[in-house]
Design a protein around this motif. Structure first.
Motif, PDB file in Angstrom:
ATOM      1  N   LEU A 161       0.833  -1.269  -0.042  1.00 23.32           N
ATOM      2  CA  LEU A 161      -0.073  -0.024  -0.002  1.00 23.32           C
ATOM      3  C   LEU A 161       0.875   1.410   0.041  1.00 23.32           C
ATOM      4  CD1 LEU A 161      -3.159   0.668   1.982  1.00 23.32           C
ATOM      5  CD2 LEU A 161      -1.420   2.333   1.705  1.00 23.32           C
ATOM      6  N   ALA A 162       1.933   1.234   0.984  1.00 24.23           N
ATOM      7  CA  ALA A 162       2.843   2.605   1.005  1.00 24.23           C
ATOM      8  C   ALA A 162       3.388   2.543  -0.335  1.00 24.23           C
ATOM      9  CB  ALA A 162       3.653   2.138   2.181  1.00 24.23           C
ATOM     10  N   ALA A 163       3.993   1.663  -0.824  1.00 23.29           N
ATOM     11  CA  ALA A 163       4.941   1.634  -2.324  1.00 23.29           C
ATOM     12  C   ALA A 163       3.825   2.290  -3.349  1.00 23.29           C
ATOM     13  CB  ALA A 163       5.293   0.336  -2.572  1.00 23.29           C
ATOM     14  N   ASP A 164       2.572   1.705  -3.254  1.00 23.55           N
ATOM     15  CA  ASP A 164       1.742   2.407  -4.336  1.00 23.55           C
ATOM     16  C   ASP A 164       1.368   3.782  -4.092  1.00 23.55           C
ATOM     17  OD1 ASP A 164       1.643  -0.141  -5.797  1.00 23.55           O
ATOM     18  OD2 ASP A 164      -0.177  -0.673  -4.629  1.00 23.55           O
ATOM     19  N   PHE A 165       1.318   4.205  -2.994  1.00 20.32           N
ATOM     20  CA  PHE A 165       1.123   5.651  -2.347  1.00 20.32           C
ATOM     21  C   PHE A 165       2.292   6.598  -2.963  1.00 20.32           C
ATOM     22  CE2 PHE A 165       1.560   9.258   0.683  1.00 20.32           C
ATOM     23  CZ  PHE A 165       0.429   9.692   0.613  1.00 20.32           C
ATOM     24  N   GLY A 166       3.225   5.851  -2.586  1.00 23.54           N
ATOM     25  CA  GLY A 166       4.561   6.688  -3.037  1.00 23.54           C
ATOM     26  C   GLY A 166       5.537   7.160  -1.758  1.00 23.54           C
ATOM     27  N   VAL A 167       6.398   6.280  -1.404  1.00 19.80           N
ATOM     28  CA  VAL A 167       7.281   6.628  -0.477  1.00 19.80           C
ATOM     29  C   VAL A 167       8.656   6.559  -0.676  1.00 19.80           C
ATOM     30  CG1 VAL A 167       5.499   5.869   1.475  1.00 19.80           C
ATOM     31  CG2 VAL A 167       7.187   4.420   0.603  1.00 19.80           C
ATOM     32  N   ASN A 168       9.469   7.278   0.038  1.00 17.14           N
ATOM     33  CA  ASN A 168      11.168   7.382  -0.330  1.00 17.14           C
ATOM     34  C   ASN A 168      11.753   6.168   0.258  1.00 17.14           C
ATOM     35  OD1 ASN A 168      10.705   9.598  -1.664  1.00 17.14           O
ATOM     36  ND2 ASN A 168      10.811  10.778   0.428  1.00 17.14           N
ATOM     37  N   ALA A 169      11.605   5.582   1.154  1.00 15.23           N
ATOM     38  CA  ALA A 169      12.102   4.149   1.917  1.00 15.23           C
ATOM     39  C   ALA A 169      11.119   3.473   2.783  1.00 15.23           C
ATOM     40  CB  ALA A 169      13.595   4.694   2.525  1.00 15.23           C
ATOM     41  N   MET A 170      11.457   2.281   3.100  1.00 15.44           N
ATOM     42  CA  MET A 170      10.823   1.303   4.080  1.00 15.44           C
ATOM     43  C   MET A 170      11.671   0.523   4.847  1.00 15.44           C
ATOM     44  SD  MET A 170       7.155   0.488   2.122  1.00 15.44           S
ATOM     45  CE  MET A 170       7.655  -0.161   0.817  1.00 15.44           C
ATOM     46  N   HIS A 171      11.456   0.023   5.897  1.00 14.51           N
ATOM     47  CA  HIS A 171      12.148  -1.000   6.815  1.00 14.51           C
ATOM     48  C   HIS A 171      11.312  -1.567   7.873  1.00 14.51           C
ATOM     49  CE1 HIS A 171      15.825  -2.728   8.115  1.00 14.51           C
ATOM     50  NE2 HIS A 171      15.774  -2.194   9.466  1.00 14.51           N
ATOM     51  N   ASP A 172      11.526  -2.798   7.849  1.00 15.19           N
ATOM     52  CA  ASP A 172      10.902  -3.655   8.791  1.00 15.19           C
ATOM     53  C   ASP A 172      11.830  -3.890  10.217  1.00 15.19           C
ATOM     54  OD1 ASP A 172      12.211  -5.573   6.937  1.00 15.19           O
ATOM     55  OD2 ASP A 172      11.140  -7.071   8.337  1.00 15.19           O
ATOM     56  N   PRO A 173      11.551  -3.237  11.192  1.00 19.57           N
ATOM     57  CA  PRO A 173      12.550  -3.447  12.549  1.00 19.57           C
ATOM     58  C   PRO A 173      12.507  -4.763  12.567  1.00 19.57           C
ATOM     59  CG  PRO A 173      10.592  -2.336  13.025  1.00 19.57           C
ATOM     60  CD  PRO A 173      10.492  -2.362  11.572  1.00 19.57           C
ATOM     61  N   THR A 174      13.696  -5.507  12.859  1.00 19.89           N
ATOM     62  CA  THR A 174      13.468  -6.985  13.273  1.00 19.89           C
ATOM     63  C   THR A 174      14.432  -7.041  14.648  1.00 19.89           C
ATOM     64  OG1 THR A 174      15.119  -7.600  11.799  1.00 19.89           O
ATOM     65  CG2 THR A 174      13.114  -8.268  11.305  1.00 19.89           C
ATOM     66  N   GLU A 175      15.642  -7.555  14.461  1.00 19.34           N
ATOM     67  CA  GLU A 175      16.441  -7.530  15.753  1.00 19.34           C
ATOM     68  C   GLU A 175      16.854  -6.181  16.408  1.00 19.34           C
ATOM     69  OE1 GLU A 175      19.787 -10.198  16.514  1.00 19.34           O
ATOM     70  OE2 GLU A 175      18.925 -11.675  14.894  1.00 19.34           O
ATOM     71  N   GLY A 176      16.726  -5.951  17.569  1.00 19.30           N
ATOM     72  CA  GLY A 176      16.859  -4.523  18.305  1.00 19.30           C
ATOM     73  C   GLY A 176      15.766  -3.673  17.871  1.00 19.30           C
ATOM     74  N   GLY A 177      14.871  -4.122  17.306  1.00 17.24           N
ATOM     75  CA  GLY A 177      13.326  -3.359  17.468  1.00 17.24           C
ATOM     76  C   GLY A 177      13.244  -2.124  16.746  1.00 17.24           C
ATOM     77  N   ILE A 178      12.441  -1.261  17.270  1.00 17.51           N
ATOM     78  CA  ILE A 178      12.285  -0.261  16.665  1.00 17.51           C
ATOM     79  C   ILE A 178      13.501   0.739  16.799  1.00 17.51           C
ATOM     80  CG2 ILE A 178      11.014   2.243  16.891  1.00 17.51           C
ATOM     81  CD1 ILE A 178       9.373   0.026  15.685  1.00 17.51           C
ATOM     82  N   ALA A 179      14.201   0.887  18.031  1.00 13.74           N
ATOM     83  CA  ALA A 179      15.532   1.538  17.974  1.00 13.74           C
ATOM     84  C   ALA A 179      16.312   1.276  17.146  1.00 13.74           C
ATOM     85  CB  ALA A 179      15.793   1.179  19.500  1.00 13.74           C
ATOM     86  N   ASN A 180      16.602  -0.166  16.855  1.00 12.35           N
ATOM     87  CA  ASN A 180      17.799  -0.386  15.920  1.00 12.35           C
ATOM     88  C   ASN A 180      17.146  -0.168  14.492  1.00 12.35           C
ATOM     89  OD1 ASN A 180      20.470  -1.660  15.590  1.00 12.35           O
ATOM     90  ND2 ASN A 180      19.218  -3.278  14.594  1.00 12.35           N
ATOM     91  N   GLY A 181      16.052  -0.530  14.348  1.00 15.88           N
ATOM     92  CA  GLY A 181      15.101  -0.259  13.047  1.00 15.88           C
ATOM     93  C   GLY A 181      15.616   1.231  12.593  1.00 15.88           C
ATOM     94  N   LEU A 182      15.273   2.100  13.405  1.00 16.28           N
ATOM     95  CA  LEU A 182      15.438   3.741  13.071  1.00 16.28           C
ATOM     96  C   LEU A 182      17.131   3.899  12.833  1.00 16.28           C
ATOM     97  CD1 LEU A 182      13.284   5.295  15.858  1.00 16.28           C
ATOM     98  CD2 LEU A 182      12.955   5.380  13.358  1.00 16.28           C
ATOM     99  N   TYR A 183      17.827   3.339  13.505  1.00 14.96           N
ATOM    100  CA  TYR A 183      19.373   3.502  13.108  1.00 14.96           C
ATOM    101  C   TYR A 183      19.823   2.973  11.787  1.00 14.96           C
ATOM    102  CZ  TYR A 183      21.713   5.364  17.345  1.00 14.96           C
ATOM    103  OH  TYR A 183      22.089   6.369  18.294  1.00 14.96           O
ATOM    104  N   GLU A 184      19.380   1.604  11.494  1.00 15.30           N
ATOM    105  CA  GLU A 184      19.342   0.850  10.314  1.00 15.30           C
ATOM    106  C   GLU A 184      19.105   1.863   9.134  1.00 15.30           C
ATOM    107  OE1 GLU A 184      19.726  -3.757  11.415  1.00 15.30           O
ATOM    108  OE2 GLU A 184      17.792  -2.705  11.147  1.00 15.30           O
ATOM    109  N   MET A 185      17.672   2.402   9.127  1.00 15.86           N
ATOM    110  CA  MET A 185      17.298   3.372   8.187  1.00 15.86           C
ATOM    111  C   MET A 185      18.122   4.563   8.099  1.00 15.86           C
ATOM    112  SD  MET A 185      13.209   3.705   8.063  1.00 15.86           S
ATOM    113  CE  MET A 185      12.761   4.205   6.384  1.00 15.86           C
TER     114      MET A 185
END
Length: 330
Positions: free
Chosen positions: A205-229
């Protein structure tokens, strides 16, 4: 000595210098904060990702399908083909691989994914099964969503809630102990959070809407996911922790075990970088489809990573390891 979980970013960066042969058809190769690769197949791009399931025993086949499908979907691609490696501890009953394959079969069919190969063995030295998946998908080349595409000023939209996968795993692995503390209803609700683990619908849905990047936070949760992005885009971020959605079941279990819910394995949530002026519209669309969503921060041109608490910016620390390992290290 390395801690359990993903290798630290600085160790990974050293390894990235050994990348094999050069191929001009590779649209996206390995890098910090990047969980999939992409190859030019003419009008379409082939997207590939691989992930092991190491922290769960119950429903391990379920996790293997969806965690790997999520990594492909964040590219805007539809998961289509799956390879699976199953490593079993010595002394395993024959019913164990049958159960795992039944789960993989059921969940792959739900997503329309074909199983195209794999490997199964009994491996000395293991105390629990490990399942490693490789998911392949495809997307129109021009519609590929790159993980390093976040731009300064982009809003950070988050779907669902923090720590979903970790909450479900803990509730299942520590069921009897937690029932004695919180009662059966809360523990069953926590265990059922596994039902939210797929981000394929909101990613497409987000890709069809038009976004710049996406990431699913796995190990390390939201905190690590933000860093990875942020790492992948070479940016900083400002996050508002009080705006990060967390379910009551997660809060209760994390308080009991003294865990940080923002650093608890987070499959089931999706982090999205989208132009600030379009972020509210995206959230409204997600909510209208029954997908919880909130704007939790923004990406910055400067590489500082901060949280705003009581109106003041404070350093936002990257987790050294996932909080889930603290449960299994006891």
């Amino acid at each position: 000595m390395l801690p359990p979980g993903k290798l630290p970013p600085e160790a990974l960066e050293r390894l990235f210098t050994k990348l094999g042969a050069s191929d001009p058809r590779v649209l996206l190769g390995p890098g910090k904060g990047i969980d999939f690769g992409a190859v030019d197949f003419g009008e379409k791009a082939l997207v590939a990702s691989t992930d092991p399931i190491t922290g769960a025993v119950e429903d391990i086949g379920f996790y293997a399908v969806h965690v790997n499908a999520n990594d492909v979907a964040v590219a805007g691609a539809r998961p289509k083909w799956f390879l699976i490696t199953i490593l079993l501890p010595e002394g395993s009953d024959e019913r164990l691989p049958e159960r795992i394959m039944d789960e993989i079969d059921r969940e792959a069919k739900k997503l329309g994914v074909a199983i195209i190969g794999g490997h199964t063995e009994v491996t000395p030295g293991l105390d629990r099964p490990i399942v490693i998946g490789t998911m392949l998908g495809e997307v129109e080349r021009e519609k590929l969503v790159r993980p390093d595409g976040a731009k300064p000023g982009d809003a950070i939209v988050m779907t669902k809630w923090a720590g979903l996968e970790g909450t479900s795993i803990i509730a299942r692995e520590k069921r009897e102990e937690l029932i004695g503390v919180f009662g059966k209803d809360l523990v069953e609700r926590a265990a059922s959070l596994i039902d939210y683990i797929s981000v394929v619908p909101e990613a497409i849905l987000a890709a069809d809407f038009g976004v710049n990047a996406m990431h699913d936070p796995t190990e390390g949760g939201i905190a690590n996911g933000l860093y990875e992005m942020a790492d992948s885009a070479g940016l900083g971020f400002r996050v508002f922790p009080d705006k990060i959605p967390i379910r009551d079941e997660t809060k209760a279990i994390c308080r009991y075990y003294s865990l940080n819910p923002l650093a608890l394995v987070g499959s089931g949530s999706l982090l999205i970088a989208v132009s600030r002026d379009r972020a509210k519209a995206l959230v409204e669309i997600l909510l209208s489809r029954g997908i919880n969503a909130a704007i939790i921060g923004e990406f910055l041109a400067e590489e500082k990573r901060v949280a705003v608490v009581n109106g003041e910016e404070r350093p936002f620390q990257r987790p050294e390891t996932d909080e889930l390992w603290r449960i299994f290290d006891e």
